[in-house]
Motif scaffolding. Sequence first.
Motif, short mmCIF file in Angstrom:
data_model
loop_
_atom_site.label_atom_id
_atom_site.label_comp_id
_atom_site.label_asym_id
_atom_site.label_seq_id
_atom_site.Cartn_x
_atom_site.Cartn_y
_atom_site.Cartn_z
N LEU A 115 23.90 17.97 -104.62
CA LEU A 115 23.53 16.55 -104.61
C LEU A 115 23.63 15.97 -103.20
CD1 LEU A 115 25.22 15.24 -107.90
CD2 LEU A 115 22.78 15.50 -107.43
N ALA A 116 24.64 16.41 -102.46
CA ALA A 116 24.78 15.94 -101.08
C ALA A 116 23.59 16.37 -100.24
CB ALA A 116 26.08 16.45 -100.48
N GLU A 117 23.15 17.63 -100.41
CA GLU A 117 21.98 18.12 -99.68
C GLU A 117 20.72 17.38 -100.11
OE1 GLU A 117 21.68 22.29 -100.30
OE2 GLU A 117 23.65 22.74 -99.43
N LEU A 118 20.64 17.06 -101.40
CA LEU A 118 19.49 16.34 -101.94
C LEU A 118 19.35 14.97 -101.28
CD1 LEU A 118 17.33 16.83 -104.16
CD2 LEU A 118 18.80 15.54 -105.72
N SER A 119 20.48 14.30 -101.12
CA SER A 119 20.45 12.95 -100.55
C SER A 119 20.19 12.96 -99.05
CB SER A 119 21.77 12.23 -100.84
OG SER A 119 22.85 12.89 -100.20
N SER B 95 30.75 10.85 -105.83
CA SER B 95 31.85 10.96 -106.81
C SER B 95 32.06 12.36 -107.34
CB SER B 95 31.59 10.01 -107.98
OG SER B 95 30.35 10.30 -108.60
N LEU B 96 30.99 13.16 -107.43
CA LEU B 96 31.12 14.50 -108.02
C LEU B 96 31.43 15.57 -106.99
CD1 LEU B 96 28.16 14.52 -110.58
CD2 LEU B 96 30.57 13.97 -110.97
N ILE C 248 21.77 5.79 -107.92
CA ILE C 248 22.48 6.71 -108.82
C ILE C 248 22.75 8.05 -108.13
CG2 ILE C 248 22.24 8.05 -110.96
CD1 ILE C 248 20.73 5.62 -112.11
N LEU C 249 21.78 8.56 -107.41
CA LEU C 249 21.98 9.82 -106.69
C LEU C 249 23.08 9.69 -105.65
CD1 LEU C 249 18.31 11.09 -106.14
CD2 LEU C 249 20.07 12.13 -107.58
#
Length: 408
Positions: free
Chosen positions: A52-56, A46-47, A39-40
């Motif tokens: 979120l990109a840094e989180l992943s 998509s967003l 989901i991440l």
Amino acid sequence: MIEHVLHLILLLLAARSFGEIATRLGQPALVGEIGAGLILAVLAASLNAPFLAELSRSAFLDLAAEFGIFFLLLLAGLEIAPGELFRHSGRSAAVALGGVLLPLALGMALAWWVLPDNPMKFVQALLVGVALSISAVPVAIGVFMDLGMVHTPTGRTVIAAAILDDIIGLVLLAILTGAIAAGSVPGIGAMLPLLGKAALFFLIVAAAGYFGAPRIANLISRLRIPAPEFTALILTALGFAGLAELLGMDFIIGAFAAALLFNAKSLGQASFARLKATVSDLTMGLLAPLFFLSIGIRVDFAALAIIPGIVLALILVALMGKIIGAGLPALLSGLTRKEALGVGFGMSGRGAVELIIVSIALEAGLFDYPDPVVANLFSALVLMALVTTIVTPIGLRWLFRERGAAGL
């Protein structure tokens, strides 16, 4: 620094929350933890959100995942009493062997057929075969415990065979990592040294267990520092990990082998229970959830659009290879058709070891080839592991629904 800490908090919270949801739905926690990563990954793509990109891509996540691999194999070794491996019936041995050889052969054949010619084709095919040959011991044990079937012929056969299956899988992992390190198609002349190194490693481990384990236990009993068992386990595991690396195998094999030397007989029941609880809490409460989440984050759903036929073929071969390869020996050994089918389903789930294997292959660059099949093979194998892990408890609960309803 505070940003990295926030990343770790959010990642662990996501992994544990989705693990709880999966458990409540009757699935292993690792399914939810991988799902959190999936989901991440989808949200980050998509967003187009920088956070979120840094989180992943969190560096802390990569570090935790590396430790997660190490401690998962450490915990797996503590779960297995070495004596168990020599007390299994011929039925379990036949089921384990059939449940490894048929999926291994079918997986390699499928991979050889669909993969393009490249210098690492044989190793890639071997990876697919090994990934399909592994069974998840925790999944099998958890389902049979839920159904009250641990002590039935089906339950005993599956659990014993799954343990042997994992041991065979670790030997195959040793061969596979040696082949990856070779960087080319190993012929018979190249395979013999790999097999020889694997045999030498396990001989050293056996000798260390016979001569060294009593001395380690005696030393631990004399120490007054806190948690001496844990310190001794980690030092032994790191030593064996270094030995495995020197012999051209992956370090995690050393972690598994070291854990086999620490058991209730050598340490005493109380000390062993304390050690196992410490490793289990650290692994299952922190490191394993982050490892499984990191696997999900790396999955690219484009594999379903780019190579949907190969993903479906992998899932079908994975299921049929175990159902036939493990179920047929069970049937021939005297189990009923329903019990034998239950053995096949019970051996079908993949889990931590399979995901560790594909993760090691990813880190080694085995999928770095400009071809859509090779580039999406990692995601296809993870999706296969996820689907078969979900199907296993569903199939067993359906097959033995009367027993489960009766609460037996």
